[in-house]
Design a protein around this motif. Structure first.
Motif, mmCIF file in Angstrom:
data_model
loop_
_atom_site.group_PDB
_atom_site.id
_atom_site.type_symbol
_atom_site.label_atom_id
_atom_site.label_comp_id
_atom_site.label_asym_id
_atom_site.label_seq_id
_atom_site.Cartn_x
_atom_site.Cartn_y
_atom_site.Cartn_z
ATOM 1 N N LYS A 150 -72.444 2.637 19.172
ATOM 2 C CA LYS A 150 -71.998 2.559 17.776
ATOM 3 C C LYS A 150 -72.250 1.134 17.285
ATOM 4 N N PRO A 151 -73.014 0.971 16.240
ATOM 5 C CA PRO A 151 -73.269 -0.391 15.730
ATOM 6 C C PRO A 151 -71.958 -1.071 15.322
ATOM 7 N N LEU A 152 -71.963 -2.378 15.356
ATOM 8 C CA LEU A 152 -70.789 -3.138 14.923
ATOM 9 C C LEU A 152 -70.510 -2.865 13.444
ATOM 10 N N GLY A 165 -61.032 -6.796 28.084
ATOM 11 C CA GLY A 165 -62.121 -7.512 27.435
ATOM 12 C C GLY A 165 -63.473 -6.979 27.862
ATOM 13 N N CYS A 166 -64.364 -6.804 26.915
ATOM 14 C CA CYS A 166 -65.745 -6.338 27.149
ATOM 15 C C CYS A 166 -65.829 -4.893 27.626
ATOM 16 N N ASN A 167 -64.749 -4.128 27.505
ATOM 17 C CA ASN A 167 -64.803 -2.727 27.935
ATOM 18 C C ASN A 167 -65.901 -1.949 27.217
ATOM 19 N N ALA A 168 -65.949 -2.084 25.885
ATOM 20 C CA ALA A 168 -66.943 -1.334 25.116
ATOM 21 C C ALA A 168 -68.355 -1.755 25.497
ATOM 22 N N LEU A 169 -68.544 -3.061 25.666
ATOM 23 C CA LEU A 169 -69.859 -3.578 26.047
ATOM 24 C C LEU A 169 -70.288 -3.016 27.409
ATOM 25 N N ILE A 170 -69.377 -3.030 28.360
ATOM 26 C CA ILE A 170 -69.679 -2.531 29.706
ATOM 27 C C ILE A 170 -70.024 -1.048 29.668
ATOM 28 N N GLU A 171 -69.261 -0.283 28.895
ATOM 29 C CA GLU A 171 -69.518 1.160 28.810
ATOM 30 C C GLU A 171 -70.872 1.436 28.171
ATOM 31 N N ILE A 172 -71.211 0.685 27.142
ATOM 32 C CA ILE A 172 -72.502 0.886 26.475
ATOM 33 C C ILE A 172 -73.658 0.546 27.419
ATOM 34 N N LEU A 173 -73.554 -0.582 28.109
ATOM 35 C CA LEU A 173 -74.628 -0.982 29.015
ATOM 36 C C LEU A 173 -74.795 -0.008 30.163
ATOM 37 N N ALA A 174 -73.677 0.585 30.591
ATOM 38 C CA ALA A 174 -73.737 1.556 31.688
ATOM 39 C C ALA A 174 -74.100 2.950 31.201
ATOM 40 N N GLU A 175 -74.265 3.073 29.877
ATOM 41 C CA GLU A 175 -74.640 4.338 29.240
ATOM 42 C C GLU A 175 -73.594 5.419 29.455
ATOM 43 N N THR A 176 -72.314 5.019 29.452
ATOM 44 C CA THR A 176 -71.244 6.003 29.572
ATOM 45 C C THR A 176 -70.507 6.191 28.244
ATOM 46 N N ALA A 229 -73.250 -18.577 28.364
ATOM 47 C CA ALA A 229 -74.584 -18.352 27.790
ATOM 48 C C ALA A 229 -74.844 -16.842 27.660
ATOM 49 N N ALA A 230 -76.102 -16.429 27.597
ATOM 50 C CA ALA A 230 -76.434 -15.031 27.340
ATOM 51 C C ALA A 230 -75.715 -14.108 28.327
ATOM 52 N N CYS A 231 -75.249 -13.002 27.804
ATOM 53 C CA CYS A 231 -74.356 -12.062 28.488
ATOM 54 C C CYS A 231 -74.800 -11.706 29.904
ATOM 55 N N GLY A 232 -73.926 -11.963 30.881
ATOM 56 C CA GLY A 232 -74.232 -11.642 32.262
ATOM 57 C C GLY A 232 -74.249 -10.154 32.535
ATOM 58 N N ALA A 233 -73.401 -9.406 31.836
ATOM 59 C CA ALA A 233 -73.396 -7.958 32.004
ATOM 60 C C ALA A 233 -74.718 -7.371 31.525
ATOM 61 N N LYS A 252 -78.486 -2.985 19.151
ATOM 62 C CA LYS A 252 -77.976 -2.042 18.153
ATOM 63 C C LYS A 252 -76.461 -2.151 18.029
ATOM 64 N N ALA A 253 -75.796 -2.338 19.160
ATOM 65 C CA ALA A 253 -74.343 -2.391 19.155
ATOM 66 C C ALA A 253 -73.792 -3.755 18.768
ATOM 67 N N PHE A 254 -74.486 -4.814 19.196
ATOM 68 C CA PHE A 254 -73.916 -6.153 19.042
ATOM 69 C C PHE A 254 -74.776 -7.110 18.216
ATOM 70 N N GLU A 255 -75.843 -6.591 17.637
ATOM 71 C CA GLU A 255 -76.717 -7.354 16.753
ATOM 72 C C GLU A 255 -77.186 -8.634 17.448
ATOM 73 N N THR A 256 -76.933 -9.770 16.851
ATOM 74 C CA THR A 256 -77.455 -11.022 17.411
ATOM 75 C C THR A 256 -76.465 -11.723 18.342
ATOM 76 N N LYS A 257 -75.332 -11.101 18.593
ATOM 77 C CA LYS A 257 -74.338 -11.704 19.492
ATOM 78 C C LYS A 257 -74.754 -11.479 20.943
ATOM 79 N N VAL A 258 -75.484 -12.418 21.496
ATOM 80 C CA VAL A 258 -75.970 -12.307 22.869
ATOM 81 C C VAL A 258 -75.192 -13.237 23.800
ATOM 82 N N LEU A 259 -74.741 -14.366 23.275
ATOM 83 C CA LEU A 259 -74.025 -15.324 24.109
ATOM 84 C C LEU A 259 -72.652 -14.783 24.493
ATOM 85 N N CYS A 260 -72.300 -14.946 25.746
ATOM 86 C CA CYS A 260 -70.986 -14.535 26.222
ATOM 87 C C CYS A 260 -69.874 -15.186 25.397
#
Length: 286
Positions: free
Chosen positions: A283-285, A268-279, A198-202, A238-246
């Protein structure tokens, strides 16, 4: 691991009262499980307001599930011998809680339960004036004892974790530089909360940790729409638009903790993790 948890055999009976006092579903279950475990965490509980209504009122997994998962994560941190076991136990206990909830409600999603779009004033008005909100109060009352029992079962000593256990949510927490306890508290969010897809745990982890930061700076107020968490949510969109589900973000649903661990270990999910951690710059998809 011996759970060491002592609970009321019949479970808590004051869900409605607690909900009325605390104001959000996520905080209510977080508080009630913490109370059963004997370790209240006022600041952390207040920060969980941001997960109410399915992550900042977006209608995803019910806030009661996020709050309950944080509570079992905290208990896993206290009781487990090492990080590997704590992550595994937190995910296992979250799965037990979610199975109990789904059996009662036949869904895990806030919007399916409330029939409300909290971004719409008209929809919110219908939610309150129709009396639908009473269902949430009654759910807290009726499900809390089952949630406690499920948590205790999930925290039991019958645990055989893989050699390595990695939670996407914990990886975000580590990148954000928070305490070891906080990294384990969010561990059960892995794979869309208990590997549910379901919706992204990270995302849920980052929202809560930013809310916790805000709560440390701003006393007493609800964190439901705090600006730090809102900024994180906006960056995610901004980065993942409507893709919220894991399951949509990863293109898969994880059947086991080993599957999830392998996915994260392989980048897997490296870019997502870095964006959420603000590191990493957002960049939009393409």
């Amino acid at each position: 691991m011996a759970s060491g948890v002592t609970t009321n055999k019949t479970g808590p009976k004051d869900g409605r009262k607690v909900f009325r006092k605390l104001g959000t579903c996520s905080r209510t279950l977080f508080f009630m499980l913490n109370r059963e475990f004997g370790h209240l965490k006022d600041l952390e509980e207040r920060a969980s307001d941001a997960l109410a209504g399915g992550i900042m009122q977006k209608g995803h997994q019910c806030g009661m599930l996020w709050g309950a998962s944080l509570a079992v994560g905290a208990e896993a941190h206290r009781k487990c011998k090492n990080e590997n076991e704590a992550i595994y136990v937190a995910v296992k206990a979250t799965q037990k809680i979610m199975a109990s909830f789904s059996k009662r409600e036949h869904t895990i999603n806030c919007r399916d339960i409330t029939h409300c779009d909290f971004s719409s004033k008209l929809s919110m008005a219908k939610y309150f004036f129709s009396g639908r909100f009473l269902h949430c109060f009654n759910l807290a009352q009726q499900w809390a004892p089952e949630a406690v029992q499920s948590a205790v079962e999930g925290l039991s000593n019958d645990n055989h974790p893989p050699k390595a256990c990695i939670s996407c949510a914990t990886e975000v927490a580590k990148k954000m530089g928070v305490s070891h306890e906080e990294t384990i508290m969010v561990a059960g969010f892995a794979g869309g909360l208990g590997l549910s897809g379901a919706a992204c745990g990270a995302l849920g982890a980052a929202i809560w940790l930013k809310s916790l930061k805000w709560c440390r700076e701003v006393p007493k107020k609800t964190s439901m729409s705090n600006p730090y968490s809102k900024k994180t949510l906006d960056a995610f969109y901004k980065a993942f638009e409507t893709k919220v589900l894991c399951s949509k973000l990863t293109g898969t649903t994880f059947k086991t903790m080993q599957d999830h661990t392998n996915y994260i270990q392989n980048g897997g999910c490296n870019a997502l993790i870095e964006i959420l951690a603000e590191t990493q710059p957002i960049k939009p998809l393409q």
